[in-house]
Design a protein around this motif. Structure first.
Motif, PDB file in Angstrom:
ATOM      1  N   TYR A  67       0.835  -1.207   0.000  1.00 36.15           N
ATOM      2  CA  TYR A  67       0.000   0.000   0.000  1.00 36.15           C
ATOM      3  C   TYR A  67       0.867   1.252   0.000  1.00 36.15           C
TER       4      TYR A  67
ATOM      5  N   THR B  25      -1.486   3.595  -2.397  1.00 34.60           N
ATOM      6  CA  THR B  25      -1.887   2.956  -3.644  1.00 34.60           C
ATOM      7  C   THR B  25      -1.869   1.446  -3.452  1.00 34.60           C
ATOM      8  N   ARG B  26      -2.996   0.813  -3.712  1.00 33.80           N
ATOM      9  CA  ARG B  26      -3.049  -0.642  -3.552  1.00 33.80           C
ATOM     10  C   ARG B  26      -2.315  -1.338  -4.699  1.00 33.80           C
ATOM     11  N   HIS B  27      -1.443  -2.284  -4.333  1.00 31.14           N
ATOM     12  CA  HIS B  27      -0.715  -3.075  -5.323  1.00 31.14           C
ATOM     13  C   HIS B  27      -1.590  -4.281  -5.675  1.00 31.14           C
ATOM     14  N   MET B  28      -2.487  -4.068  -6.622  1.00 31.40           N
ATOM     15  CA  MET B  28      -3.558  -5.036  -6.853  1.00 31.40           C
ATOM     16  C   MET B  28      -3.097  -6.323  -7.520  1.00 31.40           C
TER      17      MET B  28
ATOM     18  N   TYR C 117      -1.537  -8.309  -4.758  1.00 31.33           N
ATOM     19  CA  TYR C 117      -2.613  -8.762  -3.875  1.00 31.33           C
ATOM     20  C   TYR C 117      -3.367  -9.943  -4.485  1.00 31.33           C
TER      21      TYR C 117
ATOM     22  N   PHE D 132      -8.903  -5.611   1.850  1.00 29.23           N
ATOM     23  CA  PHE D 132      -7.924  -4.992   0.951  1.00 29.23           C
ATOM     24  C   PHE D 132      -8.477  -4.952  -0.475  1.00 29.23           C
TER      25      PHE D 132
ATOM     26  N   ASN E  74     -11.067  -2.327  -0.751  1.00 26.27           N
ATOM     27  CA  ASN E  74     -10.603  -0.982  -0.365  1.00 26.27           C
ATOM     28  C   ASN E  74     -11.440  -0.406   0.778  1.00 26.27           C
TER      29      ASN E  74
ATOM     30  N   VAL F 134      -9.382   0.698   5.863  1.00 23.09           N
ATOM     31  CA  VAL F 134      -7.958   0.937   5.623  1.00 23.09           C
ATOM     32  C   VAL F 134      -7.169   1.140   6.922  1.00 23.09           C
TER      33      VAL F 134
ATOM     34  N   TYR G 285      -1.608  -1.683 -10.399  1.00 24.13           N
ATOM     35  CA  TYR G 285      -2.105  -0.923  -9.252  1.00 24.13           C
ATOM     36  C   TYR G 285      -3.612  -0.695  -9.306  1.00 24.13           C
TER      37      TYR G 285
END
Length: 509
Positions: free
Chosen positions: A165, A169-172, A175, A199, A202, A205, A486
């Motif tokens: 994160y 920014t979520r590292h999709m 993940y 996660f 979203n 958090v 992302y």
């Protein structure tokens, strides 16, 4: 947390390597741990008179205890007891996946208890090691159990929150890989299942951040430093799971004996050959590390500069005394309205980027693109394909002399968003005379509290690199608003305007 071999979908081996006259005995074991959980494992015990030093290997995400069988046999031949176990929740180990949480730390301690009860182990000479998931747990066990005398952590993390994160920014892609493979090969605990679902959606958090902080070795440096635990870390510059900046910061904060090996590649790719027993620079160093700190062998590793960093595409390894000395000086290049990167930062220009549009500039495919770099195949792009309608593009003139990039490039952007949220993805390319770009580094950052219409400064620390840009090439900076790696916070129909003053700081070696 997933090893390359796991991504390929299988265990590394099922039995110890055969030899004419093995110097050890081997057997499969079960370790009793907290909550009545049984951990599946195996152990090599030298036949010579003890007590013996020992190494505990913890399996990677999606793998099991036979992952390290080739290296375990090598260590056993040298007189080490080697115990490997499958992390809880995976394959034949009981319980639920705790994602390097307190139950996993307790499992490490129970493995030591098993060694003390069942083998002629020297209690003062026990090391922990692992790749990926096992590496993070190894550091966390060392922080909480004083019996751990040394650690080798390959493809590890110091800050789990930043790993997944960074810059809000979520590292999709990372993940998704972890979530899917974890459910395919193991059983998530109810708490882990809830966190992983949060996660992906979203939500919650603040709770996610607290959960990740508990699982971050960097938050236990006081314990590690108080005992001066010797820690060797081995990671890659192109990591898409545990990117290098957070590892560099964690390493810099350790005050005991330490070593950092940096390679070109992605998650676990620099260590994959060694897992199969093939000679490997980083695995050779792991042997030297344990030989010195667990057996007292004077092999010189304690007198070498602590950092050994591979330079992209050259296979050359450079040595440094600390993280700060990797960068000799910084050169500032201003972004101009005409698309140039130069010594001056002109005023009075702006470039509006439509939110949620992918320009074709890309960080690649998680693990795959970076992993190919281990084998000399760069992440390349015909820069003529970049859609200038949705990206800001700035280039230097053709370089008369090459540039040695060493460390963390930094962007100092001024932006104005038309919505409260949005995402920027920045890429730095080495571009040849034909317009072919090799990705040097990149980073994503998300604006979650922008004031629409108000300019704000956005500092971006691109991921650390060791890269020589040849004379005759150009440096190209690309900024857009979307990348498949992302999860973005872009609002349809909105814009993020990059404007003066904005600059790029290059770390030169």
């Amino acid at each position: 947390m997933i090893a390359l071999a796991g991504a390929a979908g299988g265990t590394v081996a099922a039995a110890p390597p055969a030899s004419a006259a093995p110097a050890y005995d081997y057997r499969e074991i079960a370790i009793s741990s907290t909550g009545g959980v049984k951990l599946d494992g195996n152990v090599f015990v030298p036949r010579g008179k003890g007590p013996h030093p020992a190494i505990v290997f913890i399996s990677s995400w999606t793998l099991e205890d036979h992952e390290y069988i080739a290296q375990a046999a090598k260590f056993a031949e040298k007189g080490y007891i080697v115990l490997s176990y499958t992390a809880r929740g995976f394959f034949n180990s009981g319980g639920g996946i705790d994602v390097a949480g307190p139950d996993d730390w307790a499992d490490g301690s129970r493995a030591i208890d098993w060694l003390e009860s069942h083998t002629p182990v020297d209690r003062s000479r026990i090391g922990f090691a692992g790749i990926s998931y096992g590496s993070g747990i190894s550091q966390l066990v060392a922080a909480h159990d004083k019996r751990v005398a040394a650690v080798v952590a390959m493809d590890t993390w110091g800050d789990l929150v930043e790993s997944l994160y960074a810059n809000e920014t979520r590292h999709m892609s990372a993940y998704a890989m972890l979530a899917i493979t974890g459910r395919l090969t193991g059983r998530l605990s109810p708490a882990s299942d809830r966190i992983i679902n949060d996660f992906g959606a979203n939500r919650n958090v603040p709770q996610l951040i607290k959960w990740g902080a508990v699982r971050s070795p960097g938050n236990y440096q006081a314990q590690l430093n108080a005992r001066r635990v010797p820690i060797m870390i081995s990671n890659s510059y192109g990591e898409t799971l545990f990117a290098p900046n957070q590892v560099l910061r964690h390493f810099a904060g350790l005050t005991g004996p330490k070593r950092l090996d940096l390679s070109i590649g992605d998650h676990a790719t620099a260590h994959a050959t060694g897992v199969f027993g093939i000679p490997s620079r980083t695995w050779d160093d792991a042997h030297r590390w344990f030989d010195h700190y667990l057996t007292g062998r004077d092999n010189g590793i304690d007198r070498e500069p602590p950092i050994a960093a591979e330079v992209a595409w050259s296979r050359k390894v450079e040595r440094y005394r600390d993280v700060a000395s990797m960068t000799g000086r910084t050169e500032r290049l201003g972004l101009a309205g005409d698309g140039t990167l130069g010594a001056v930062a002109p005023a009075g220009w702006n470039r509006a980027l439509p939110a949620g549009k992918d320009s074709a500039a890309t960080a690649g495919i998680v693990i795959v693109s970076g992993g190919l770099q281990t084998f000399g195949i760069p992440n390349t792009l015909d820069t003529g394909r970049i859609d200038r309608r949705v990206a800001g593009v700035w280039s230097t003139p053709v370089l008369k002399a090459g540039k040695r990039l060493r460390g963390i490039p930094r962007l100092d952007l001024t932006v104005t968003a038309s919505a409260r949220t949005g995402t920027l993805v920045s890429y730095l390319y080495d571009v040849d005379a034909k317009g072919k770009g090799r990705l040097i580094t990149h980073e994503a950052t998300t604006l979650l509290r922008a004031v629409p219409g108000r300019a704000q400064r956005v500092p971006v620390r691109l991921q650390a690199t060791s890269f020589d840009v040849p004379a005759g090439h150009r440096l190209m900076l690309v900024v857009d608003t979307k990348d498949p790696l992302y999860g973005d916070a872009d609002v349809a129909g909105s814009t993020i305007t990059v404007q003066a003053p904005s600059a790029l700081d290059l770390p030169l070696g």
